[in-house]
Scaffold this active site. Structure first.
Site: not given
Ligand code: PXG
Length: 288
Positions: A50, A149, A182
């Protein structure tokens, strides 16, 4: 704490990036948030993939191979004697003169932080979360694809502040058309008549690694799952609702904007998916 920064493993006090780094000046860069469970870096290959796609989307050429990125990530964990935690991998456009132009930056900056994580309180998994719809919309794919991301998280941050001001830990972000994209840092799912439904990436959902894991878990469990456009109406009338993310894992949602969802308790399908997820976290990934 030891941090990897531009080819060296240094003490966190020495891990400093330049004020001329375009990641800082313009948010020009990409990142990943990865979990480490009992010495297993969960779905690391998928996270790196990703990251590489995010970099490709912003025309950021990476001088590291996939294997190098995997090795650096694992080595950073090892140097910190970490067995469980949270890994933040960041690649910026690099150091350059002032000015937007990315070609002012000769080489990207890479740093990896392997740290512990503040887990969500246990009661949220047991009692479920009350979330809200936030006014800030998910970024339009025509402006910046939300599948990237990137280091541009301001609209999610505004959403997070709005959720907090409304007394909630997480908030649903709608897209320009008013469909659910989301949450601010988590993907959203509903359960309706036995099927699990989540918005597609084209509606503004990040292709979450935990979200992907839900598809595999649902398949394992023989639970039908599909992508579909969702509105708030669909959440109001859902039997169950939950959010997923690397930090949150799988958390049941029992209220939206003060409205009770289903019977107001975490649902059985959510519980099954969470149990399946927990079985996977120490098995799927790269062992240190
Ligand atoms: N949507 C967004 C906008 C994200 O930033 C997810 C969905 C979930 O994706 P994953 O791949 O984690 O299942 C994310 C992920 C933090 C932090 O430090 C943010 C995320 C993941 C872990 C920690 O706030 N965002």
């Amino acid at each position: 704490m030891i941090v990897y920064l531009d080819g060296k493993y240094v003490d966190s006090n020495e891990a400093k990036v330049s004020v001329f780094d375009h990641g800082l000046l313009y948010g020009d860069g990409v990142f990943e948030g990865i979990r480490l469970y009992e010495g297993n870096v969960f779905r690391l290959a998928e996270h790196i993939e990703r990251l590489e796609y995010s970099a490709k989307a912003i025309l950021l050429e990476l001088p590291w191979t996939t294997q190098e990125l995997i090795d650096i990530t694992c080595e950073t964990c090892r140097r910190n004697n970490l067995r469980d935690g949270y890994i933040r991998l960041v690649i910026t456009r690099g150091v350059g003169d002032l000015g937007l132009a990315p070609w002012l930056c000769p080489k990207p900056t890479l740093f990896v932080i392997a740290s512990t994580i503040q887990l969500y309180p246990k009661e949220h998994y047991e009692k479920g979360l009350a979330i809200v719809t936030v006014p800030t919309r998910r970024i339009n794919p025509a402006a910046l694809p939300p599948t990237v991301k990137s280091l541009n998280y301001l609209n999610n941050i505004l959403g997070k502040i709005e959720a907090k001001q409304a007394g909630a830990l997480e908030g649903i972000m709608l897209n320009d058309q008013g469909y659910i994209a989301e949450c601010t840092a988590d993907n959203l799912f509903i359960v309706h008549k036995g099927a699990v439904i989540t918005p597609s990436a084209s509606q503004g959902a990040l292709k979450g690694i935990t979200r992907d894991t839900m598809f595999d878990a649902a398949k394992d469990l023989g639970i039908p799952m599909r992508e579909q456009n969702l509105t708030r109406y669909d959440v109001w009338c859902a039997d169950e609702c939950f959010i997923t993310g690397s930090a949150a894992e799988v958390i049941p949602v029992v209220k939206l904007d003060g409205r009770v969802i289903g019977d107001g308790k975490p649902g059985p399908i959510t519980a099954k998916l969470l149990a399946n997820f927990r079985q996977r976290v120490t098995r799927e990934g790269v062992k240190l």
